[in-house]
Scaffold this motif. Structure first.
Motif, PDB file in Angstrom:
ATOM      1  N   HIS A  12      39.432  45.198  47.443  1.00  0.00           N
ATOM      2  CA  HIS A  12      39.042  46.300  46.565  1.00  0.00           C
ATOM      3  C   HIS A  12      38.726  47.562  47.359  1.00  0.00           C
ATOM      4  CE1 HIS A  12      34.737  46.869  47.371  1.00  0.00           C
ATOM      5  NE2 HIS A  12      34.762  45.595  47.734  1.00  0.00           N
ATOM      6  N   ALA A  13      38.245  47.398  48.593  1.00  0.00           N
ATOM      7  CA  ALA A  13      37.740  48.523  49.380  1.00  0.00           C
ATOM      8  C   ALA A  13      38.835  49.497  49.808  1.00  0.00           C
ATOM      9  CB  ALA A  13      36.991  48.014  50.604  1.00  0.00           C
TER      10      ALA A  13
ATOM     11  N   CYS B  79      35.682  42.018  39.687  1.00  0.00           N
ATOM     12  CA  CYS B  79      36.886  42.841  39.801  1.00  0.00           C
ATOM     13  C   CYS B  79      36.553  44.300  40.110  1.00  0.00           C
ATOM     14  CB  CYS B  79      37.675  42.802  38.485  1.00  0.00           C
ATOM     15  SG  CYS B  79      38.334  41.190  38.065  1.00  0.00           S
ATOM     16  N   ARG B  80      37.317  44.851  41.011  1.00  0.00           N
ATOM     17  CA  ARG B  80      37.305  46.279  41.268  1.00  0.00           C
ATOM     18  C   ARG B  80      38.666  46.654  41.843  1.00  0.00           C
ATOM     19  NH1 ARG B  80      37.109  49.847  45.324  1.00  0.00           N
ATOM     20  NH2 ARG B  80      36.744  51.913  44.464  1.00  0.00           N
TER      21      ARG B  80
ATOM     22  N   LEU C  31      46.065  45.035  42.292  1.00  0.00           N
ATOM     23  CA  LEU C  31      46.695  43.718  42.228  1.00  0.00           C
ATOM     24  C   LEU C  31      45.697  42.633  42.623  1.00  0.00           C
ATOM     25  CD1 LEU C  31      49.263  42.051  41.762  1.00  0.00           C
ATOM     26  CD2 LEU C  31      49.806  42.386  44.189  1.00  0.00           C
ATOM     27  N   ALA C  32      44.888  42.901  43.638  1.00  0.00           N
ATOM     28  CA  ALA C  32      43.875  41.924  44.054  1.00  0.00           C
ATOM     29  C   ALA C  32      42.862  41.686  42.942  1.00  0.00           C
ATOM     30  CB  ALA C  32      43.173  42.409  45.319  1.00  0.00           C
ATOM     31  N   ALA C  33      42.475  42.754  42.231  1.00  0.00           N
ATOM     32  CA  ALA C  33      41.536  42.591  41.117  1.00  0.00           C
ATOM     33  C   ALA C  33      42.124  41.702  40.031  1.00  0.00           C
ATOM     34  CB  ALA C  33      41.149  43.952  40.551  1.00  0.00           C
ATOM     35  N   SER C  34      43.422  41.869  39.753  1.00  0.00           N
ATOM     36  CA  SER C  34      44.055  40.997  38.748  1.00  0.00           C
ATOM     37  C   SER C  34      44.079  39.552  39.233  1.00  0.00           C
ATOM     38  CB  SER C  34      45.466  41.491  38.430  1.00  0.00           C
ATOM     39  OG  SER C  34      46.391  41.185  39.462  1.00  0.00           O
ATOM     40  N   GLU C  35      44.204  39.359  40.551  1.00  0.00           N
ATOM     41  CA  GLU C  35      44.174  38.000  41.100  1.00  0.00           C
ATOM     42  C   GLU C  35      42.767  37.408  41.057  1.00  0.00           C
ATOM     43  OE1 GLU C  35      47.946  38.011  44.139  1.00  0.00           O
ATOM     44  OE2 GLU C  35      46.037  38.799  44.906  1.00  0.00           O
TER      45      GLU C  35
END
Length: 341
Positions: free
Chosen positions: A9-10, A152-153, A128-132
């Motif tokens: 997220h960062a 999620c972020r 994409l990482a947040a959706s994962e």
């Protein structure tokens, strides 16, 4: 409770945000997730890493054109003459019938509804990482966990199938709900963010298998303005499966919790097999956006009420911005949910 998290997220650190025409740094900063993670860990919750799922879960609720745009936008934008560091459109197709353009500036205006969703070099990776994160939490619940919290972020509930807005790019709440639908015939979404979950509403508006309920500050006077009104009840096969419970700006615990009772009554009538909570902590009395005035005790009470439904539940982090109470409010909500079980 298991907390699903990704440090990817960062890499999304938006710098562009306009308030009444004044440019400033976005309120949606990486520190939000860092504070929430520290609070959850401090309260003894187990943190696990998100699993890699790729684009499949996001593609289940978003259009191909939109996903293609999100992937290439930042890379192609910097090739334009005199381009800004972030993708910020200056033209939009408005409300009239329009044709999808080829030019990147036109595509940006098509897919980015406002000036609160700039796309930088790390935005796609973080989204994409947040959706994962959301998908991993849903899979935990599908695997037998009673509940899981997806930290999620960036957030997601303002993202439509083909449009970003309000700090949101991929709709994590919708991703989780659609994942649960793979096994459960009926899934309910309860959004308690201070802002209406307009993207979530839009994605499921014509579907009877996902009930969407949102408690939020009245959009007649508060973002997202154009969506979230009580008369929006769904359309086509989805008519009657969307419930909006707008509250006067500045409302505190009592009306917020009363709206929660109405929401839970409707969810009970729907009789879902699973639940997704779009957990916005920006309804807090100390949140910088100042839409509602909910206390820590209010968050605890709301969570406890929701938990009494006894449903397999995915909690998806939405809004909640930098204040001394941000982490404490998360702990209050999670402890209330545990108490209600």
């Amino acid at each position: 409770m298991k907390i699903v998290y990704s440090d990817k997220h960062a890499v999304h650190d938006p710098q562009t945000f306009f308030v009444r025409g004044v440019k400033q740094r976005s309120a949606e900063q990486p520190e939000r997730a860092i504070r929430l993670l520290a609070a959850a860990q401090g309260a003894g919750h187990e943190v696990i890493a998100a699993k890699v799922h790729g684009m499949g879960p996001a593609a289940a609720v978003h259009t191909p054109d939109y996903l293609d745009f999100l992937q290439i936008a930042a890379l192609e934008w910097v090739k334009l003459a005199n381009a800004s560091a972030e993708v910020v459109p200056n033209v939009h197709p408005a409300r009239y019938p329009a044709t999808y353009p080829k030019a990147l500036a036109g595509r940006a205006g098509w897919h980015q509804v406002d000036l609160a969703c700039p796309i930088g070099p790390g935005t796609w990776e973080a989204a994409l990482a947040a959706s994962e994160v959301a998908t991993t939490a849903a899979d935990l619940v599908l695997g037998g966990a009673r509940e899981a919290y997806a930290l999620c972020r960036p957030p997601g509930h303002h993202a439509y199938a083909d449009m970003a807005g309000g700090f949101c790019f991929l709709n994590n709440t919708a991703v989780a709900a659609q994942r649960l639908r793979g096994r459960h015939p009926r899934v309910a979404i309860l959004d308690v963010d201070v802002h209406h979950g307009n993207g979530t509403q839009g994605i499921f508006y014509e579907r009877p298998d996902v009930l969407t309920v949102s408690i939020h500050a009245d959009p007649a006077h508060y973002y997202p303005y154009y969506w979230g009104h009580a008369h929006e009840v769904g359309a086509g096969a989805g008519q009657g499966f969307n419930l909006n419970l707008p509250l006067p700006v500045g409302s505190g615990d009592e009306p917020w919790l009363a709206a929660g009772e109405a929401a839970l009554t409707r969810i009970g009538q729907f009789a879902p097999e699973a639940l997704v909570i779009a957990l916005g902590l920006d309804a807090s009395e100390s949140d910088p956006l100042q839409g509602l005035k909910v206390t820590g005790a209010g968050f605890h009470s709301m969570a406890r009420k929701i938990a009494t439904l006894g449903l397999p539940t995915v909690l998806v982090q939405e809004g909640g911005y930098l204040s001394d109470d941000l982490g404490r409010n998360l702990v209050q909500f999670l402890s209330g949910f545990d108490a209600g079980r």
